[in-house]
Write a protein that holds these residues in place. Structure first.
Motif, mmCIF file in Angstrom:
data_model
loop_
_atom_site.group_PDB
_atom_site.id
_atom_site.type_symbol
_atom_site.label_atom_id
_atom_site.label_comp_id
_atom_site.label_asym_id
_atom_site.label_seq_id
_atom_site.Cartn_x
_atom_site.Cartn_y
_atom_site.Cartn_z
ATOM 1 N N MET A 1 0.834 -1.200 0.000
ATOM 2 C CA MET A 1 0.000 0.000 0.000
ATOM 3 C C MET A 1 0.871 1.254 0.000
ATOM 4 O O MET A 1 0.583 2.218 -0.728
ATOM 5 N N ALA A 2 1.950 1.236 0.792
ATOM 6 C CA ALA A 2 2.842 2.392 0.852
ATOM 7 C C ALA A 2 3.526 2.626 -0.495
ATOM 8 O O ALA A 2 3.631 3.760 -0.978
ATOM 9 N N ILE A 3 3.968 1.550 -1.122
ATOM 10 C CA ILE A 3 4.618 1.670 -2.425
ATOM 11 C C ILE A 3 3.623 2.186 -3.465
ATOM 12 O O ILE A 3 3.933 3.073 -4.270
ATOM 13 N N ALA A 4 2.408 1.630 -3.438
ATOM 14 C CA ALA A 4 1.389 2.046 -4.396
ATOM 15 C C ALA A 4 1.040 3.516 -4.212
ATOM 16 O O ALA A 4 0.818 4.236 -5.193
ATOM 17 N N CYS B 1 3.007 5.907 -3.086
ATOM 18 C CA CYS B 1 4.096 6.721 -3.636
ATOM 19 C C CYS B 1 4.035 6.747 -5.162
ATOM 20 O O CYS B 1 4.232 7.793 -5.788
ATOM 21 N N ILE B 2 3.743 5.576 -5.756
ATOM 22 C CA ILE B 2 3.639 5.506 -7.208
ATOM 23 C C ILE B 2 2.472 6.369 -7.692
ATOM 24 O O ILE B 2 2.583 7.096 -8.682
ATOM 25 N N ALA B 3 1.332 6.272 -6.985
ATOM 26 C CA ALA B 3 0.147 7.043 -7.380
ATOM 27 C C ALA B 3 0.416 8.542 -7.300
ATOM 28 O O ALA B 3 0.010 9.310 -8.182
ATOM 29 N N ALA B 4 1.101 8.968 -6.217
ATOM 30 C CA ALA B 4 1.405 10.389 -6.065
ATOM 31 C C ALA B 4 2.290 10.876 -7.203
ATOM 32 O O ALA B 4 2.071 11.960 -7.777
ATOM 33 N N ALA B 5 3.283 10.067 -7.562
ATOM 34 C CA ALA B 5 4.182 10.441 -8.654
ATOM 35 C C ALA B 5 3.426 10.468 -9.981
ATOM 36 O O ALA B 5 3.633 11.363 -10.814
ATOM 37 N N MET B 6 2.522 9.494 -10.173
ATOM 38 C CA MET B 6 1.760 9.441 -11.420
ATOM 39 C C MET B 6 0.791 10.599 -11.535
ATOM 40 O O MET B 6 0.546 11.108 -12.633
ATOM 41 N N ASN B 7 0.201 11.009 -10.406
ATOM 42 C CA ASN B 7 -0.705 12.161 -10.436
ATOM 43 C C ASN B 7 0.020 13.405 -10.941
ATOM 44 O O ASN B 7 -0.498 14.147 -11.783
ATOM 45 N N LEU B 8 1.225 13.614 -10.411
ATOM 46 C CA LEU B 8 2.006 14.770 -10.821
ATOM 47 C C LEU B 8 2.424 14.644 -12.282
ATOM 48 O O LEU B 8 2.312 15.598 -13.068
ATOM 49 N N PHE B 9 2.883 13.442 -12.652
ATOM 50 C CA PHE B 9 3.327 13.219 -14.018
ATOM 51 C C PHE B 9 2.172 13.357 -15.012
ATOM 52 O O PHE B 9 2.306 13.986 -16.065
#
Length: 318
Positions: free
Chosen positions: A30-33, A35-43
Motif C-alpha cells: 500500500m505504501a509503495i502504491a 508513492c507511485i500514485a502520487a508520482a503518477m498524479n504529478l506526471f
C-alpha cells in the motif's frame, strides 16, 4: 466546480490504486502504491495529454499539411474565444475524435482519417466544435488524467498474480487478496465510466452546437459516426480501453446501450436533444438523422439535409 470534481476524482483513483497495492502486498504494498500514485498524479497532470496522443499514434498537422481541417478548427476556436489548440490526425478508418490537454492554453484536438474522409465539412465542424466545448468546459483535464490512472490500475492488476500472494509480501489476505485485486483491476475502466458524468457529453453537444452555429451538423455527424464505429475496429482504443470516454462516440465495439457502465449517452438521445435545440434556435427543418438501429424520436427525419440557422454567420465549412 470542475476543479473540485477533478480533485475528488484524482483522490478516488489514488485510493483505488493504493487499495490494489494493499491487496497485493499488504501494508508495504500500500505504501509503495501510494508513492507511485502520487508520482503518477504529478506526471499525468503535465504529460497525460502527450501519453494519450502517443497511445493513438496521433500526428500533428498544420495549415500546410491539412488546410481545410486546420482552417475549420481555427475558425471554431476564434468563434469560441479559445486559444488555437494543437491539431492532430489519427490514422484510423473508424470516424471519431477526441480532445485532450490540462487547460485551454495547452489543449489539443484530434480527428481520425476516417472522420475527415466520411463527413462533410459541416459535420466535421460540428464534431470539432463539440471537442472545443470540452476544452472550454475544462473537461479534458479530468478525461486525460483519469485515462492515465485507470490504465495504471489495470496494469497493476495484471501484475497482481506475479507480485503478490505470499508471506514475504506481507499480504494479510494471501492469495485471496491477489484474486480480489485481479478481479477489481479490470473494472477500473468501468469505475472511470461511472466517475465521468455522461452529462458532460450533453453539455459539450449543446455548447458545440452554439459554437458551430447549427445543432443539426453535429446531429448528422453523430449518426454517421455511431453507424460506422460499430462496424470498424479501432485497435488502439481496444488496446487502451481506459481512453474510450475521451472520444465523441464510444470507439469500442459491442456497446450500444445507455447502461450503467456506459462511457457515453445513447446516441439517439443526443441526436434528439440536438434536434430540439435546432427548433429552439429556429433552424430550417428542425429534424435530425436517426442513428443506425435506433427508433426514431420526435425530431428524427433520416435523409434530411441539415439547414443553416438563420442569422448565424457562416464559417469556412459552409
Amino acid at each position: 466546480m470542475n476543479a473540485t470534481k477533478t480533485a475528488m476524482l484524482i483522490a478516488g483513483m489514488t485510493a483505488l490504486f493504493t487499495g490494489v497495492g494493499f491487496l497485493i502486498g499488504g501494508g508495504r504494498g500500500m505504501a509503495i502504491a501510494f508513492c507511485i500514485a502520487a508520482a503518477m498524479n504529478l506526471f499525468s497532470y503535465w504529460n497525460a495529454d502527450k501519453m494519450v496522443l502517443r497511445m493513438h499514434h496521433a500526428r500533428e498537422v498544420d495549415a500546410r499539411t491539412a488546410p481545410e481541417y486546420y482552417r475549420i478548427v481555427s475558425e471554431l476556436a476564434a468563434r469560441a474565444n479559445l486559444p488555437m489548440p494543437r491539431v492532430y490526425v489519427v490514422e484510423n478508418d473508424q470516424p471519431n475524435a477526441f480532445a485532450t490537454g490540462r487547460n485551454p492554453e495547452n489543449a489539443a484536438v484530434a480527428a481520425t482519417t476516417g472522420l475527415l474522409q466520411r463527413l462533410t465539412p459541416q459535420e466535421v465542424a460540428g464534431v470539432m466544435a463539440h471537442e472545443l466545448a470540452h476544452v472550454q468546459n475544462r473537461d479534458t483535464l479530468i478525461m486525460t488524467v483519469t485515462a492515465t490512472l485507470a490504465g495504471a490500475i489495470s496494469m497493476l492488476g495484471n501484475f497482481a498474480f506475479f507480485l503478490g500472494g505470499n508471506r514475504e509480501n506481507n499480504n494479510p489476505l494471501g492469495f485471496i487478496g491477489v484474486l480480489v485485486a485481479m478481479i477489481v483491476a479490470p473494472f477500473a475502466a468501468m469505475i472511470v465510466q461511472m466517475a465521468i458524468s455522461r452529462t458532460r457529453e450533453y453539455s459539450a453537444d449543446r455548447r458545440g452546437a452554439e459554437i458551430c452555429g447549427n445543432p443539426l451538423w453535429l446531429a448528422s455527424a453523430l449518426a454517421k459516426i455511431a453507424d460506422a464505429a460499430g462496424r470498424t475496429v479501432n485497435y488502439d482504443a481496444e488496446r487502451n480501453p481506459a481512453t474510450a470516454h475521451m472520444f465523441i462516440i464510444n470507439p469500442l465495439n459491442g456497446q450500444r446501450m445507455d447502461g450503467l457502465f456506459s462511457t457515453h449517452p445513447d446516441t439517439q438521445n443526443r441526436i434528439d436533444a440536438l434536434g430540439a435545440m435546432a427548433a429552439e434556435m429556429g433552424a430550417v427543418q428542425p429534424r435530425a438523422p436517426v442513428a443506425a438501429g435506433a427508433r426514431p424520436g420526435p425530431w428524427s427525419g433520416a435523409g434530411r439535409a441539415p439547414g443553416r440557422v438563420p442569422g448565424r454567420r457562416k464559417g469556412p465549412w459552409g
